[in-house]
Design a protein around this motif. Structure first.
Motif, PDB file in Angstrom:
ATOM      1  N   GLN A  96       1.284 -28.689  28.804  1.00 37.29           N
ATOM      2  CA  GLN A  96       2.074 -27.640  29.192  1.00 37.29           C
ATOM      3  C   GLN A  96       1.517 -27.097  30.578  1.00 37.29           C
ATOM      4  O   GLN A  96       0.408 -27.351  30.985  1.00 37.29           O
ATOM      5  CB  GLN A  96       2.021 -26.256  28.468  1.00 37.29           C
ATOM      6  CG  GLN A  96       2.758 -26.827  27.015  1.00 37.29           C
ATOM      7  CD  GLN A  96       2.804 -25.741  26.105  1.00 37.29           C
ATOM      8  OE1 GLN A  96       1.978 -25.521  25.060  1.00 37.29           O
ATOM      9  NE2 GLN A  96       3.608 -24.484  26.220  1.00 37.29           N
ATOM     10  N   SER A 141       8.071 -27.930  33.829  1.00 33.00           N
ATOM     11  CA  SER A 141       8.240 -28.928  33.366  1.00 33.00           C
ATOM     12  C   SER A 141       6.990 -29.955  33.295  1.00 33.00           C
ATOM     13  O   SER A 141       6.628 -30.080  34.312  1.00 33.00           O
ATOM     14  CB  SER A 141       9.541 -29.954  33.387  1.00 33.00           C
ATOM     15  OG  SER A 141      10.621 -29.064  32.856  1.00 33.00           O
ATOM     16  N   VAL A 194      12.631 -27.013  24.791  1.00 32.93           N
ATOM     17  CA  VAL A 194      12.581 -25.879  25.989  1.00 32.93           C
ATOM     18  C   VAL A 194      13.480 -24.706  25.372  1.00 32.93           C
ATOM     19  O   VAL A 194      14.177 -24.927  24.158  1.00 32.93           O
ATOM     20  CB  VAL A 194      13.699 -26.665  27.026  1.00 32.93           C
ATOM     21  CG1 VAL A 194      14.915 -27.054  26.561  1.00 32.93           C
ATOM     22  CG2 VAL A 194      13.862 -25.859  28.310  1.00 32.93           C
ATOM     23  N   ARG A 210      12.865 -34.579  31.257  1.00 34.43           N
ATOM     24  CA  ARG A 210      12.798 -33.421  31.928  1.00 34.43           C
ATOM     25  C   ARG A 210      14.223 -32.602  31.387  1.00 34.43           C
ATOM     26  O   ARG A 210      15.039 -33.133  31.815  1.00 34.43           O
ATOM     27  CB  ARG A 210      12.666 -33.378  33.608  1.00 34.43           C
ATOM     28  CG  ARG A 210      12.567 -32.169  34.045  1.00 34.43           C
ATOM     29  CD  ARG A 210      12.408 -32.364  35.573  1.00 34.43           C
ATOM     30  NE  ARG A 210      11.678 -33.348  36.147  1.00 34.43           N
ATOM     31  CZ  ARG A 210      10.507 -33.010  36.596  1.00 34.43           C
ATOM     32  NH1 ARG A 210      10.252 -31.410  36.362  1.00 34.43           N
ATOM     33  NH2 ARG A 210       9.355 -33.537  36.832  1.00 34.43           N
ATOM     34  N   ASP A 230      14.770 -26.964  37.420  1.00 40.86           N
ATOM     35  CA  ASP A 230      13.914 -27.350  36.346  1.00 40.86           C
ATOM     36  C   ASP A 230      13.838 -26.092  35.220  1.00 40.86           C
ATOM     37  O   ASP A 230      13.998 -24.708  35.592  1.00 40.86           O
ATOM     38  CB  ASP A 230      12.679 -27.309  36.811  1.00 40.86           C
ATOM     39  CG  ASP A 230      11.465 -27.815  35.847  1.00 40.86           C
ATOM     40  OD1 ASP A 230      11.505 -28.927  35.055  1.00 40.86           O
ATOM     41  OD2 ASP A 230      10.280 -26.873  35.804  1.00 40.86           O
ATOM     42  N   GLY A 234      11.462 -26.029  32.659  1.00 40.62           N
ATOM     43  CA  GLY A 234      10.126 -25.871  32.074  1.00 40.62           C
ATOM     44  C   GLY A 234      10.061 -26.516  30.631  1.00 40.62           C
ATOM     45  O   GLY A 234       9.589 -25.667  29.701  1.00 40.62           O
ATOM     46  N   SER A 235      10.444 -27.715  30.647  1.00 47.04           N
ATOM     47  CA  SER A 235      10.214 -28.486  29.244  1.00 47.04           C
ATOM     48  C   SER A 235       9.062 -29.197  29.275  1.00 47.04           C
ATOM     49  O   SER A 235       8.257 -29.189  30.288  1.00 47.04           O
ATOM     50  CB  SER A 235      11.408 -29.357  28.986  1.00 47.04           C
ATOM     51  OG  SER A 235      11.422 -30.258  30.211  1.00 47.04           O
ATOM     52  N   HIS A 236       8.567 -29.406  27.996  1.00 50.37           N
ATOM     53  CA  HIS A 236       7.485 -30.529  27.570  1.00 50.37           C
ATOM     54  C   HIS A 236       7.533 -30.995  26.350  1.00 50.37           C
ATOM     55  O   HIS A 236       8.455 -30.785  25.463  1.00 50.37           O
ATOM     56  CB  HIS A 236       6.354 -29.351  27.696  1.00 50.37           C
ATOM     57  CG  HIS A 236       6.161 -28.658  26.516  1.00 50.37           C
ATOM     58  ND1 HIS A 236       5.399 -28.823  25.393  1.00 50.37           N
ATOM     59  CD2 HIS A 236       6.627 -27.185  26.109  1.00 50.37           C
ATOM     60  CE1 HIS A 236       5.586 -27.750  24.513  1.00 50.37           C
ATOM     61  NE2 HIS A 236       6.092 -26.805  25.029  1.00 50.37           N
TER      62      HIS A 236
END
Length: 461
Positions: A269, A330, A390, A430, A438, A440-442
Motif C-alpha cells: 500500500q 494506488s 478500494v 487500478r 486515482d 487509491g486501490s491496492h
C-alpha cells in the motif's frame, strides 16, 4: 525448567477434559443460538458461555502469577503450575486470551501442551496439541470471545517484558488488542535516514536509491513489482526488495509517501505522509514486529502512534488524538517487464536494497495458507485469492476478484461499482473515478481485505 505437569494440574486438566468429552454433544446442541454466521459454527462449533463482571480476587492473583510473574522471572515453576490449575478451576473463557498471549512466547513443548489443554477445558472444546497457539487463537477470534477485565495492562506486562521497546506501543486506543500478537521479529525503532544502519529487525528503507529502467539489468521481466504513480512520476518497488524491507519512506512526484508491504497479506500500500494538519510532523513509518490477524502493525517512530496498516488510520498516540487518516495512492501489482514497457520513464529501487536476499513467500512459506491465526475467513472466496480493493465515495468497500476483473477488461467489458471503474495499467489493475482520478486501490489476499472490511461488497460479472 521444572517439570510442568504436577499431580494437581494433571487432576484438574484430566477431570476437565474428561468432563468436556461428555459435555461436548450437549453443548453443541444447547448453544446453537449465538449470533454467529453459520459458516463459523460449522467450522469452529458453538462458543462457550461467557461470564460477566470482574475477575474474583483469587483469580486475579492466579492470573498475575501465571502470566506476568512467569515472564518477569523467565521461569515456570510450581507456583505457576498451581496458578494455572486455579485458572482452569475458575472456568472463565475470557482468560484464554491471556493464555494465548503467553503461548506465543512459550519455549518448551511441555508448557505449550499444558496451556493448550487448559484452553481446551476453558473453551469447552478439545483442541489439537499441534500448533496449539494457532488453534486456540483462531477459535478466540472466530467466536469473538470478550477479553478479561484489565486485559491490556496484563498483556502489556507480558509483551514489554519480552521486548521493552514496545512500552510506547501498548497503550489505549482504537485498536482491538485481543488480535495483536508477536510476528517473530523485533521493533524497528531507528530514526529516519538510517536505511543502512544494521538492526535486529525488519529494516525499513528511507529515501531509497533508485535507477532508470535501462540500468536495472538485475531485475528479470517476470519479477513481481509494485508500481506507484504520483503527479506523472512512476516508480517500481520490486517484491524481492519489499519482502526484505517491508516498509519504505519515499518521495515521488513531489509528495512524501509511506509504503508498507505485508508479506502475509500479499498487500503493498502507498500512503501520503505529507499535507497533514498544521503542527503534525511527517510520520516516519516503521515495522513494530507485531501482527494483528496476520497483518503487520506499523507505527510512526516520531510519535509512537500506531496506524491501522490496512486503513491508514492512526489508532493510538498523539496522531490518533488528532484524528490523522492517511490518504492512499494506488499500488499496481504486476511484473517488471510489462510495467517498464507501459511506463518506460519509470524508476526502480536498486538491487543493493534487497541485501542479497531473494524471498518468495507466496510460493514458499505461505503456500499452504496463513501461517498466523486469522480466525474466521469470509467463505465467498479462497483465503489466498487475489483481490483489488478500494473504498467507494459512499464509504462502501468493494473487492474485485483479480482474475475475473482482468478477464472482463481484456474482453472489452466494463468493471465498475458505483463511481469506481477498474482499468488495466502496466499489467495490473487500478481503480479510478468517472474523471479518471486515482482512487487509491491496492491488491491483497481475500482473507486480509475481508477481515479489515467485513462489510465489503464482492464484485461479480
Amino acid at each position: 525448567m521444572p517439570a510442568f505437569t504436577t499431580s494437581r494440574l494433571r487432576r484438574v486438566l484430566g477431570a476437565g477434559l474428561a468432563a468436556l468429552s461428555l459435555l461436548l454433544p450437549a453443548m453443541a446442541t444447547a448453544q446453537q443460538a449465538p449470533a454467529l454466521p453459520a459458516y463459523i459454527l460449522e467450522e469452529f462449533g458453538a462458543p462457550p458461555e461467557i461470564p460477566e463482571g470482574p475477575l474474583a480476587e483469587d483469580l486475579q492473583r492466579a492470573v498475575k502469577m501465571a502470566f506476568v510473574d512467569s515472564v518477569a522471572q523467565a521461569t515456570w515453576g510450581r507456583d505457576q503450575t498451581t496458578a494455572l490449575a486455579e485458572i482452569v478451576e475458575a472456568g472463565d473463557p475470557r482468560v484464554v486470551w491471556l493464555i494465548a498471549d503467553l503461548m506465543r512466547f512459550a519455549s518448551g513443548p511441555q508448557l505449550s501442551v499444558a496451556l493448550t489443554e487448559a484452553s481446551s477445558v476453558l473453551l469447552g472444546k478439545r483442541l489439537p496439541r499441534e500448533n496449539g497457539w494457532g488453534n486456540v487463537t483462531d477459535h478466540l477470534i472466530a467466536w469473538d470471545i470478550p477479553a478479561p477485565p484489565d486485559y491490556l495492562a496484563t498483556k502489556r506486562a507480558i509483551f514489554t517484558t519480552v521486548v521493552p521497546g514496545w512500552d510506547k506501543i501498548f497503550v489505549e486506543g482504537q485498536i482491538d488488542w485481543r488480535h495483536v500478537s508477536w510476528g517473530g521479529v523485533l521493533i524497528d525503532d531507528r530514526p529516519f535516514g538510517t536505511t543502512d544502519d544494521p538492526c535486529n529487525c525488519i529494516p525499513a528503507a528511507d529515501n531509497p536509491a533508485v535507477s532508470s529502467a535501462e540500468e536495472a539489468t538485475w531485475l528479470s521481466d517476470d519479477a513481481i513489482v509494485f508500481g506507484v504513480e504520483v503527479n506523472g512520476a512512476y516508480r517500481a518497488y520490486p517484491r524481492r526488495i519489499m519482502e526484505v524491507r517491508e516498509m519504505v519512506n519515499d518521495t515521488l512526484g513531489g509528495r512524501d509517501l509511506g509504503i508498507p508491504y505485508c508479506t502475509l497479506c500479499g498487500a503493498a500500500q502507498a500512503y501520503f505522509t505529507d499535507q497533514l494538519p498544521a503542527g503534525v510532523e511527517r510520520p516516519v513509518l516503521r515495522t513494530s514486529g507485531l501482527l494483528i490477524r496476520s497483518n503487520k502493525v506499523m507505527y510512526d517512530v516520531n510519535s509512537y502512534s500506531v496506524f491501522d496498516t490496512f486503513l491508514g488510520t492512526a489508532v493510538t498516540g498523539p496522531l490518533a488524538e488528532k484524528g490523522i487518516a492517511l490518504e492512499q495512492a494506488s499500488v499496481v501489482t504486476t511484473d517488471w517487464g510489462t510495467w517498464k514497457r507501459a511506463h518506460p520513464e519509470t524508476t526502480v529501487l536498486i538491487e543493493e536494497l534487497a541485501l542479497g536476499r531473494d524471498f518468495d513467500f507466496r510460493n514458499g512459506r505461505d503456500a499452504d495458507g496463513p501461517i498466523f491465526p486469522v480466525g474466521d475467513v469470509d467463505p465467498r472466496l479462497p483465503v489466498h485469492e487475489d483481490v483489488v480493493g478500494v473504498v467507494a465515495a459512499s464509504g462502501t468497500p468493494v473487492a474485485f476478484q483479480r482474475s475475473q476483473a482482468v478477464a472482463a477488461l481484456t474482453r472489452g467489458e466494463d468493471v465498475t461499482f458505483e463511481e469506481v471503474r477498474l482499468t488495466l495499467d502496466g499489467g495490473g489493475l487500478r481503480a479510478v473515478d468517472a474523471s479518471g482520478a486515482d482512487l487509491g486501490s491496492h491488491q491483497a489476499f481475500w482473507f486480509a481485505w475481508s477481515q479489515f472490511h467485513p462489510d465489503t461488497v464482492l464484485w461479480s460479472e
